[in-house]
Motif scaffolding. Structure first.
Motif, PDB file in Angstrom:
ATOM      1  N   VAL A 370      -4.321   3.897  -0.944  1.00  0.00           N
ATOM      2  CA  VAL A 370      -3.127   4.838  -0.427  1.00  0.00           C
ATOM      3  C   VAL A 370      -3.673   6.258   0.057  1.00  0.00           C
ATOM      4  N   GLY A 371      -4.472   6.860  -0.877  1.00  0.00           N
ATOM      5  CA  GLY A 371      -5.009   7.997  -0.381  1.00  0.00           C
ATOM      6  C   GLY A 371      -6.122   7.893   0.581  1.00  0.00           C
ATOM      7  N   ALA A 372      -6.980   6.797   0.810  1.00  0.00           N
ATOM      8  CA  ALA A 372      -8.034   6.501   1.436  1.00  0.00           C
ATOM      9  C   ALA A 372      -7.298   6.425   2.988  1.00  0.00           C
ATOM     10  N   THR A 373      -6.196   5.699   2.893  1.00  0.00           N
ATOM     11  CA  THR A 373      -5.533   5.448   4.246  1.00  0.00           C
ATOM     12  C   THR A 373      -4.904   6.535   4.827  1.00  0.00           C
ATOM     13  N   VAL A 374      -4.309   7.553   4.209  1.00  0.00           N
ATOM     14  CA  VAL A 374      -3.582   8.896   4.690  1.00  0.00           C
ATOM     15  C   VAL A 374      -4.854   9.561   4.989  1.00  0.00           C
ATOM     16  N   ALA A 375      -5.906   9.582   4.339  1.00  0.00           N
ATOM     17  CA  ALA A 375      -7.123  10.702   4.775  1.00  0.00           C
ATOM     18  C   ALA A 375      -7.553  10.135   6.353  1.00  0.00           C
ATOM     19  N   GLU A 376      -7.658   8.803   6.324  1.00  0.00           N
ATOM     20  CA  GLU A 376      -8.259   8.124   7.844  1.00  0.00           C
ATOM     21  C   GLU A 376      -7.044   8.705   8.852  1.00  0.00           C
ATOM     22  N   ALA A 377      -5.816   8.383   8.313  1.00  0.00           N
ATOM     23  CA  ALA A 377      -4.734   8.594   9.252  1.00  0.00           C
ATOM     24  C   ALA A 377      -4.776   9.958   9.672  1.00  0.00           C
ATOM     25  N   LEU A 378      -4.896  10.881   8.952  1.00  0.00           N
ATOM     26  CA  LEU A 378      -4.581  12.460   9.210  1.00  0.00           C
ATOM     27  C   LEU A 378      -6.069  13.052   9.457  1.00  0.00           C
ATOM     28  N   GLY A 379      -7.309  12.323   9.610  1.00  0.00           N
ATOM     29  CA  GLY A 379      -8.510  12.946   9.870  1.00  0.00           C
ATOM     30  C   GLY A 379      -9.112  13.710   9.052  1.00  0.00           C
ATOM     31  N   ALA A 380      -8.933  13.320   7.806  1.00  0.00           N
ATOM     32  CA  ALA A 380      -9.468  14.337   6.827  1.00  0.00           C
ATOM     33  C   ALA A 380     -10.774  13.453   6.069  1.00  0.00           C
ATOM     34  N   ARG A 381     -11.635  14.124   5.650  1.00  0.00           N
ATOM     35  CA  ARG A 381     -12.937  13.223   5.105  1.00  0.00           C
ATOM     36  C   ARG A 381     -12.946  13.227   3.500  1.00  0.00           C
ATOM     37  N   TRP A 382     -12.839  11.856   3.351  1.00  0.00           N
ATOM     38  CA  TRP A 382     -12.798  11.385   1.903  1.00  0.00           C
ATOM     39  C   TRP A 382     -13.856  10.438   1.663  1.00  0.00           C
ATOM     40  N   THR A 383     -14.564  10.736   0.706  1.00  0.00           N
ATOM     41  CA  THR A 383     -15.696   9.709   0.337  1.00  0.00           C
ATOM     42  C   THR A 383     -15.448   8.993  -1.226  1.00  0.00           C
ATOM     43  N   GLY A 384     -14.344   9.430  -1.743  1.00  0.00           N
ATOM     44  CA  GLY A 384     -13.908   8.741  -3.216  1.00  0.00           C
ATOM     45  C   GLY A 384     -13.433   7.513  -2.889  1.00  0.00           C
ATOM     46  N   PRO A 385     -13.172   6.971  -4.155  1.00  0.00           N
ATOM     47  CA  PRO A 385     -12.496   5.619  -4.304  1.00  0.00           C
ATOM     48  C   PRO A 385     -11.550   5.369  -3.240  1.00  0.00           C
ATOM     49  N   GLY A 386     -11.349   3.986  -2.989  1.00  0.00           N
ATOM     50  CA  GLY A 386     -10.243   3.693  -1.892  1.00  0.00           C
ATOM     51  C   GLY A 386     -11.020   3.107  -0.809  1.00  0.00           C
ATOM     52  N   GLU A 387     -10.133   1.930  -0.289  1.00  0.00           N
ATOM     53  CA  GLU A 387     -10.472   1.525   1.143  1.00  0.00           C
ATOM     54  C   GLU A 387      -9.205   1.241   2.037  1.00  0.00           C
ATOM     55  N   SER A 388      -9.145   2.146   3.299  1.00  0.00           N
ATOM     56  CA  SER A 388      -8.192   2.496   3.937  1.00  0.00           C
ATOM     57  C   SER A 388      -7.794   1.091   4.639  1.00  0.00           C
ATOM     58  N   PHE A 389      -6.338   1.036   4.844  1.00  0.00           N
ATOM     59  CA  PHE A 389      -5.570   0.004   5.639  1.00  0.00           C
ATOM     60  C   PHE A 389      -4.925   0.617   6.834  1.00  0.00           C
ATOM     61  N   TRP A 390      -5.434   1.651   7.200  1.00  0.00           N
ATOM     62  CA  TRP A 390      -4.889   2.400   8.423  1.00  0.00           C
ATOM     63  C   TRP A 390      -4.850   1.220   9.664  1.00  0.00           C
ATOM     64  N   ALA A 391      -6.017   0.777   9.887  1.00  0.00           N
ATOM     65  CA  ALA A 391      -6.231  -0.182  11.086  1.00  0.00           C
ATOM     66  C   ALA A 391      -5.191  -1.101  11.072  1.00  0.00           C
ATOM     67  N   ARG A 392      -4.684  -1.595   9.842  1.00  0.00           N
ATOM     68  CA  ARG A 392      -3.758  -2.798   9.875  1.00  0.00           C
ATOM     69  C   ARG A 392      -2.466  -2.130  10.422  1.00  0.00           C
TER      70      ARG A 392
END
Length: 394
Positions: A370-392
């Protein structure tokens, strides 16, 4: 961009594979908050069904919907827990290696002596207890002595109950702040909770609108990354408490689910660029812990009825940079289960953007997606756990 997350607190979607090792024997294996509530009440959730709720693996009892418009899936919790803090911290990228401290026999003398020394009071109870039963059983003595009622649960909490006519609310909050300072290190608990109540015996009632949580301060989360990237982070309900108010640009207090839904809908319709993060706690606090399937089902139906209004506030890509809505859950609290504690379950995951079709997000390996997806969607740099599903979701 407007990204909104709404946590349906405790609306779990089936026991995790390790659930049998959690909770009192025989454990949480076989728990299923959503299925069991639907089976017990016959609650109808047509709007959630159109987002794909009935397509989530293991969710049964939902009507077939021929034309789903939404993203759907479920999430594993990696962290060893089944409480609010554990789930919410993992949402925003903090995977715990060890569970928060619990005190099934009550708090030791070292804690309670420090508490009485800091507050100048005695105390009552000091053992695991139901929140409604503890004020029923200890409320009369509290009225006589003025000593606070201290209790815990299967979760990592130190709860202080006091009658509003005996202990002014600011005094109760001061006692909680003192307890928070004490409960660090080897005695650290996830939350210290102020539990004011009112009324007369035997009909005491909790003043839920005055509840206040004092959390441990988390390590840096996605919320901090969003703020560093210049995005707004708006916390609604108890969300800011859970993260010790770290990483928020705005905080909005709510009294209950209807108030939380109304204020979230209103704020979604106003200008912001970032994350609007809401928790609807009544599912858990009012109905799950009290093992009230009818109340739980009615609360689900009320949220379902409000859902079209929430969806209407999500802008398309041509407006305000676009928007997205996620509906998730942090653990289970099966109102048909034994005991009165949370249940170790998969987290719900539903997503929506204007124009989306049916999107199967599958089983996510961690809540941190969830957090990784939010970070990608809002253009924030996040290198911690999580795999974004924003592209979906695009």
């Amino acid at each position: 961009m407007k990204f909104t997350i709404i946590v349906l607190d405790s609306v779990g979607v089936g026991a995790l594979p390790d659930a049998a090792s959690f909770g009192t024997p025989p454990g949480d294996g076989g728990s299923h908050t959503l299925n069991h509530t639907l089976a017990a009440t016959g609650a109808q959730l047509p709007n959630l069904a159109r987002l794909g709720l009935g397509m989530v693996p293991t969710v049964t009892g939902m009507p077939a919907v021929p034309d789903v418009h939404g993203a759907y899936g479920r999430m594993r919790e990696v962290s060893p827990g089944k409480d609010t803090s554990t789930g919410h911290w993992e949402f925003m990228g903090i995977q715990l290696r060890h569970p928060f401290q619990v005190f099934p026999d009550g708090f030791p003398p070292a804690v309670m002596d420090a508490f009485t020394g800091a507050t100048g009071t005695g105390y009552l109870c000091n053992r695991p207890y139901s929140g409604t039963e503890v004020i029923r059983d200890f409320g009369p003595e509290h009225l006589k002595t003025g000593d606070p009622i201290i209790y815990t649960s299967a979760d990592s909490v130190f709860q202080i109950a006091a009658h509003l006519d005996v202990v002014p609310i600011e005094q109760l909050y001061d006692w909680c702040r003192a307890a928070r300072e004490i409960l660090q290190g080897e005695y650290a608990v996830a939350r210290v909770i102020a539990r004011p109540f009112r009324g007369s015996a035997p009909d005491f009632e909790r003043a839920g609108e005055l509840r206040h949580d004092y959390s441990l301060t988390p390590p840096p989360t996605v919320l901090d990354a969003l703020r560093y990237a210049g995005r707004e982070v708006i916390g609604v309900g108890k969300i800011p408490d859970i993260y010790d108010h770290r990483g928020f640009s705005e905080e909005i207090h709510t009294d209950d689910n209807p108030d939380g839904i109304a204020k979230t809908t209103q704020r979604m319709g106003q200008d912001f660029d970032g994350l609007l993060f809401c928790n609807l706690v009544d599912f858990d606090a009012r109905y799950g812990h009290r093992r009230d399937p009818a109340g739980y089902g009615a609360a689900l139906e009320a949220f379902d009825a409000a859902l079209p209004g929430l969806l209407a506030q999500v802008p398309d890509d041509d407006t305000d940079g676009g928007g997205a809505l996620l509906i998730i859950s942090d653990h289970g609290n099966d109102p048909t289960w034994h005991g009165s504690d949370h249940t170790r379950e998969y987290g719900l995951l539903l997503g929506w953007r204007p124009g989306i079709g049916a999107v199967d997000l599958g089983e996510r390996a961690t809540f941190a997606d969830v957090g990784a997806t939010v970070a990608e969607a809002l253009g924030a740099r996040w290198t911690g756990p999580g795999e974004s599903f924003w592209a979906r979701l695009k």
